[in-house]
Scaffold this motif. Sequence first.
Motif, PDB file in Angstrom:
ATOM      1  N   ILE A  12       8.236  29.623  77.730  1.00  0.00           N
ATOM      2  CA  ILE A  12       7.309  29.206  76.690  1.00  0.00           C
ATOM      3  C   ILE A  12       7.526  29.924  75.366  1.00  0.00           C
ATOM      4  CG2 ILE A  12       4.869  29.284  76.012  1.00  0.00           C
ATOM      5  CD1 ILE A  12       4.180  28.406  78.839  1.00  0.00           C
ATOM      6  N   LYS A  15      10.143  28.351  72.939  1.00  0.00           N
ATOM      7  CA  LYS A  15      10.089  26.930  72.600  1.00  0.00           C
ATOM      8  C   LYS A  15      10.450  26.669  71.144  1.00  0.00           C
ATOM      9  CE  LYS A  15       7.008  24.418  75.672  1.00  0.00           C
ATOM     10  NZ  LYS A  15       5.695  23.779  75.792  1.00  0.00           N
ATOM     11  N   LEU A 303       5.265  16.961  69.210  1.00  0.00           N
ATOM     12  CA  LEU A 303       4.206  17.957  69.020  1.00  0.00           C
ATOM     13  C   LEU A 303       2.869  17.294  68.712  1.00  0.00           C
ATOM     14  CD1 LEU A 303       6.169  20.623  66.919  1.00  0.00           C
ATOM     15  CD2 LEU A 303       5.438  20.837  69.294  1.00  0.00           C
ATOM     16  N   LYS A 306       1.179  15.808  71.731  1.00  0.00           N
ATOM     17  CA  LYS A 306       0.581  16.848  72.575  1.00  0.00           C
ATOM     18  C   LYS A 306      -0.555  17.582  71.877  1.00  0.00           C
ATOM     19  CE  LYS A 306       4.903  17.739  75.076  1.00  0.00           C
ATOM     20  NZ  LYS A 306       5.962  18.737  75.374  1.00  0.00           N
ATOM     21  N   GLN A 307      -0.833  17.183  70.617  1.00  0.00           N
ATOM     22  CA  GLN A 307      -1.876  17.807  69.798  1.00  0.00           C
ATOM     23  C   GLN A 307      -1.645  19.311  69.617  1.00  0.00           C
ATOM     24  OE1 GLN A 307      -5.704  16.676  71.480  1.00  0.00           O
ATOM     25  NE2 GLN A 307      -5.632  14.713  70.402  1.00  0.00           N
ATOM     26  N   GLU A 308      -0.396  19.679  69.494  1.00  0.00           N
ATOM     27  CA  GLU A 308      -0.046  21.074  69.230  1.00  0.00           C
ATOM     28  C   GLU A 308       0.023  21.274  67.719  1.00  0.00           C
ATOM     29  OE1 GLU A 308       3.485  22.144  71.363  1.00  0.00           O
ATOM     30  OE2 GLU A 308       2.646  21.582  73.310  1.00  0.00           O
ATOM     31  N   TRP A 309      -1.141  21.298  67.087  1.00  0.00           N
ATOM     32  CA  TRP A 309      -1.220  21.308  65.627  1.00  0.00           C
ATOM     33  C   TRP A 309      -0.745  22.628  65.034  1.00  0.00           C
ATOM     34  CZ3 TRP A 309      -1.416  16.570  64.534  1.00  0.00           C
ATOM     35  CH2 TRP A 309      -2.175  15.675  65.279  1.00  0.00           C
ATOM     36  N   CYS A 310      -1.040  23.711  65.699  1.00  0.00           N
ATOM     37  CA  CYS A 310      -0.597  25.013  65.193  1.00  0.00           C
ATOM     38  C   CYS A 310       0.932  25.093  65.184  1.00  0.00           C
ATOM     39  CB  CYS A 310      -1.199  26.130  66.030  1.00  0.00           C
ATOM     40  SG  CYS A 310      -0.785  27.786  65.445  1.00  0.00           S
ATOM     41  N   GLU A 311       1.546  24.656  66.266  1.00  0.00           N
ATOM     42  CA  GLU A 311       3.002  24.675  66.350  1.00  0.00           C
ATOM     43  C   GLU A 311       3.617  23.682  65.346  1.00  0.00           C
ATOM     44  OE1 GLU A 311       4.474  26.884  67.913  1.00  0.00           O
ATOM     45  OE2 GLU A 311       2.852  27.641  69.155  1.00  0.00           O
ATOM     46  N   SER A 312       2.952  22.544  65.153  1.00  0.00           N
ATOM     47  CA  SER A 312       3.432  21.566  64.172  1.00  0.00           C
ATOM     48  C   SER A 312       3.424  22.155  62.772  1.00  0.00           C
ATOM     49  CB  SER A 312       2.556  20.305  64.204  1.00  0.00           C
ATOM     50  OG  SER A 312       2.601  19.676  65.457  1.00  0.00           O
ATOM     51  N   SER A 446      -6.402  20.693  63.338  1.00  0.00           N
ATOM     52  CA  SER A 446      -6.627  21.943  64.075  1.00  0.00           C
ATOM     53  C   SER A 446      -8.112  22.234  64.194  1.00  0.00           C
ATOM     54  CB  SER A 446      -5.927  23.112  63.373  1.00  0.00           C
ATOM     55  OG  SER A 446      -4.522  22.906  63.343  1.00  0.00           O
ATOM     56  N   SER A 450     -10.412  22.329  67.662  1.00  0.00           N
ATOM     57  CA  SER A 450     -11.146  23.537  68.065  1.00  0.00           C
ATOM     58  C   SER A 450     -12.625  23.258  68.299  1.00  0.00           C
ATOM     59  CB  SER A 450     -10.987  24.628  67.008  1.00  0.00           C
ATOM     60  OG  SER A 450     -11.516  24.187  65.754  1.00  0.00           O
TER      61      SER A 450
END
Length: 451
Positions: A12, A15, A303, A306-312, A446, A450
């Motif tokens: 992880i 990534k 991304l 997967k709703q990975e907004w911070c990583e996006s 984001s 949350s």
Amino acid sequence: MSNAANLQRVDIPHKMPSRTRSIISSTVLFGALSVSPKALSLLKDVAVAASFGASQSLDIYLMAFVLIGVPVSVIVVALQTTLIPSLVAKDSGPAAILLGSMVQFSFMALLVALPIWLLLLPFAFEIFYANQSETGSHSILLSACFFLIPYYFINGTNLLFYGALQARKVFWPNALFPGLFPLAILTSVWFMPDADIHSLLFGTIAGSILEGIALIGILRHRKMLCFKRIAGSDLRPVVKLALPLIAGGIIASFSPVIEQLIAFHVGPGSVSLLSFGNKVPGAINSLLLTAIGIVILPHFSELVSKQEWCESRKLHLKLSFIVWICGAVVATVGIMFSETIIKFMFERGAFTTQDTQKTSEVMQIYLMQLPFMLTAMVSIRALVAMGKTLTMTWVTSAQLILAASLSYVLSGTYNVPGIAAGTTVATICGAFVLTLMTWYRFEKQSRNLST
């Protein structure tokens, strides 16, 4: 089970670095494959410059080439954009039928649009450069547009073929096959060396035919193309999704047209100087923007899904920084050696030393927008992944209005360099707005996640 969990925990943290390395390596590979076609395109420009110089006949060809392509860039590009995800979601058989149906539909759409566009062109001529009517430029330009009608249909079909290959992640034809187009024009100019505009017109049509033959060959080999009766049920949602994109396509397609119309109004040879000045920046932009745009969209889409907004947001920030630095370095080197490059490439035959000096000024100005165009592409792909295409349309509209206004005003004082300056300032402003809008969208998503 514990070993698998440990492996998952180990993987992880790596990534994002792995994703960034993958994007960079894929972009470099695509760019490397595109070098030969871009080199052929520049070699074609050298040959054309030696034969035609900054002449009115070349102005007419360049205007006809851009004008006849407007309906294609509006209709087919929108259809290609919505066709790609639809092909990805289908198995090979239904996908081949859908592609064949889309080719037939786009042909009919272009057939309907063509007479409407040709009827509108004379009115555009009268509005933008009425002072040229006594020279016969209007009739010659309209004749050149009629001559390029076969290219109009073939180019639209080729765009859909390229999109089908992208949907199956077959990217190398997108990098290599465009080289057939300048090769055909080079051959035509070689066999018709008398600076006749028909050599350019014949070469344009022949180049699009060669591309189409190569694309059909690979599609048939991979069983990706099947012409049957139009599949209305599958085609309808693709066309429906494409309709909102057509508005943005209309706006974007008029950007080079407005530039050239303003340049044509400045005086004879101005369109040629503007075109030659943008050859090297345009080749660099095309190479880098195409590679970056194709490679990064799947990563942002993954991304976002997967709703990975911070990583996006981190990926967007990291890529924006990397491409801006790379673009600034390339632009600085190009600006420093612009006159030498133009002299080496074009100063021969009808292309004079005075043309070199004027063209190098235009090239320097166009190069200034490179780092901002690259960051804008990163933001555009992120917005596309989030489905915020309406935002892009509004920014594109404002950017076009600003570019046209500045180019028109500055051309009165600075002639052709003023046109390039207006476009460059508008591009920089657009890049800033797109970046801010992307950051705002990521931040908003984001917060929503949350809560």
